[in-house]
Design a protein around this motif. Structure first.
Motif, PDB file in Angstrom:
ATOM      1  N   SER A  92      -5.998   1.156  -0.578  1.00 32.47           N
ATOM      2  CA  SER A  92      -6.016   1.793  -1.822  1.00 32.47           C
ATOM      3  C   SER A  92      -7.614   2.271  -2.179  1.00 32.47           C
ATOM      4  CB  SER A  92      -5.413   1.252  -2.877  1.00 32.47           C
ATOM      5  OG  SER A  92      -6.053   0.212  -3.493  1.00 32.47           O
ATOM      6  N   TRP A  93      -7.614   3.097  -2.995  1.00 36.53           N
ATOM      7  CA  TRP A  93      -8.959   3.442  -3.315  1.00 36.53           C
ATOM      8  C   TRP A  93      -9.448   2.269  -4.104  1.00 36.53           C
ATOM      9  CZ3 TRP A  93     -10.073   3.493  -8.705  1.00 36.53           C
ATOM     10  CH2 TRP A  93      -8.967   3.595  -9.465  1.00 36.53           C
ATOM     11  N   LEU A  94      -8.899   1.571  -4.945  1.00 33.60           N
ATOM     12  CA  LEU A  94      -9.165   0.476  -5.930  1.00 33.60           C
ATOM     13  C   LEU A  94      -9.794  -0.700  -4.810  1.00 33.60           C
ATOM     14  CD1 LEU A  94      -9.672  -0.792  -8.597  1.00 33.60           C
ATOM     15  CD2 LEU A  94      -7.187  -1.621  -8.228  1.00 33.60           C
ATOM     16  N   ALA A  95      -9.263  -0.919  -3.880  1.00 30.09           N
ATOM     17  CA  ALA A  95      -9.681  -2.050  -2.856  1.00 30.09           C
ATOM     18  C   ALA A  95     -10.973  -1.385  -2.233  1.00 30.09           C
ATOM     19  CB  ALA A  95      -8.867  -2.127  -1.688  1.00 30.09           C
ATOM     20  N   ASP A  96     -11.178  -0.250  -2.079  1.00 31.63           N
ATOM     21  CA  ASP A  96     -12.432   0.371  -1.447  1.00 31.63           C
ATOM     22  C   ASP A  96     -13.537   0.227  -2.598  1.00 31.63           C
ATOM     23  OD1 ASP A  96     -11.324   1.355   0.754  1.00 31.63           O
ATOM     24  OD2 ASP A  96     -11.092   3.342   0.245  1.00 31.63           O
ATOM     25  N   ALA A  97     -13.260   0.383  -3.791  1.00 34.92           N
ATOM     26  CA  ALA A  97     -14.340   0.227  -4.864  1.00 34.92           C
ATOM     27  C   ALA A  97     -14.565  -1.032  -5.021  1.00 34.92           C
ATOM     28  CB  ALA A  97     -13.737   0.618  -6.285  1.00 34.92           C
ATOM     29  N   LYS A  98     -13.585  -2.414  -4.759  1.00 34.29           N
ATOM     30  CA  LYS A  98     -13.853  -3.400  -4.892  1.00 34.29           C
ATOM     31  C   LYS A  98     -14.691  -3.963  -3.823  1.00 34.29           C
ATOM     32  CE  LYS A  98      -9.876  -5.204  -7.625  1.00 34.29           C
ATOM     33  NZ  LYS A  98      -8.685  -5.980  -7.646  1.00 34.29           N
ATOM     34  N   THR A  99     -14.449  -3.367  -2.566  1.00 30.49           N
ATOM     35  CA  THR A  99     -15.403  -3.804  -1.423  1.00 30.49           C
ATOM     36  C   THR A  99     -16.856  -3.377  -1.670  1.00 30.49           C
ATOM     37  OG1 THR A  99     -13.510  -3.567   0.125  1.00 30.49           O
ATOM     38  CG2 THR A  99     -15.713  -3.323   1.249  1.00 30.49           C
ATOM     39  N   GLU A 100     -17.054  -2.166  -1.974  1.00 29.11           N
ATOM     40  CA  GLU A 100     -18.260  -1.533  -2.101  1.00 29.11           C
ATOM     41  C   GLU A 100     -18.994  -2.670  -3.219  1.00 29.11           C
ATOM     42  OE1 GLU A 100     -20.588   2.547  -3.831  1.00 29.11           O
ATOM     43  OE2 GLU A 100     -18.671   2.536  -2.555  1.00 29.11           O
ATOM     44  N   LEU A 101     -18.306  -2.974  -4.422  1.00 30.91           N
ATOM     45  CA  LEU A 101     -18.801  -3.525  -5.763  1.00 30.91           C
ATOM     46  C   LEU A 101     -19.260  -5.088  -4.913  1.00 30.91           C
ATOM     47  CD1 LEU A 101     -19.420  -3.620  -8.506  1.00 30.91           C
ATOM     48  CD2 LEU A 101     -17.196  -4.451  -9.013  1.00 30.91           C
ATOM     49  N   ALA A 102     -18.385  -5.548  -4.147  1.00 31.44           N
ATOM     50  CA  ALA A 102     -18.750  -7.113  -3.508  1.00 31.44           C
ATOM     51  C   ALA A 102     -20.043  -6.839  -2.726  1.00 31.44           C
ATOM     52  CB  ALA A 102     -17.618  -7.612  -2.793  1.00 31.44           C
TER      53      ALA A 102
END
Length: 181
Positions: A2-12
């Motif tokens: 999901s887009w949320l998982a992508d955002a978390k990956t980028e943030l990490a």
């Protein structure tokens, strides 16, 4: 995913790169290993490897992130200059200022580390950024000129002129003439 998982990956990944930057300031770019980088980021070594396959990948990701920020700053400083020679001079001066105003980048060019030289020579992203300073859409690209510009930037970072005006004078004398030939 999901887009949320992508955002978390980028943030990490950003958090890891931020921690690496802090560690580079304290120890230099050559010193910290993956264990230290993981501890500084507050994650496990396995987590670190999930985002960066090895130390070199992490170093390049850090350099590319900084290069994107610097490229935006340089683009703003050179956007309205039509003369290719003047644009190249303005771009190098702006790039030097942008790098020097970021204390976390000093470890990349201070001392005897070759990491910055290696990244400048090998990174197509950084080479492409340098190329964008030198040509407009209607001008042919010159990879040799991009290589030369990166060498000039590295030279001024490792062996600065007495001040920005002295560096600009040298650049105007030699770079403006060269970019027109």
């Amino acid at each position: 995913m999901s887009w949320l998982a992508d955002a978390k990956t980028e943030l990490a990944a950003e958090r890891i790169l931020d921690a690496a930057g802090e560690l580079f300031v304290r120890q230099g770019v050559d010193k910290p290993g993956m264990d230290e980088l993981a501890r500084a980021a507050g994650c496990s070594r396995a987590t670190l490897y999930r985002y960066f396959e090895n130390r070199q990948a992490l170093i390049y990701a850090f350099a590319h992130r900084e290069a994107r920020l610097i490229t935006k700053q340089v683009a703003g400083a050179t956007a309205y200059e039509a003369d290719p020679g003047k644009r190249a001079v303005d771009a190098v001066v702006a790039c030097l200022a942008a790098v020097r105003e970021r204390p976390h980048l000093q470890a990349w060019y201070a001392g005897d580390s070759n990491v910055l030289r290696d990244v400048l020579q090998e990174s197509p992203i950084i080479r492409g950024s340098a190329q964008s300073y030198l040509t407009s859409e209607d001008e042919p690209s010159d990879p040799d000129l991009a290589d030369w510009i990166l060498r000039i930037i590295l030279s001024f970072l490792t062996n600065p002129g007495e001040d920005e005006e002295a560096e600009r004078r040298l650049l105007e004398r030699f770079l403006s003439a060269t970019s027109r030939s």
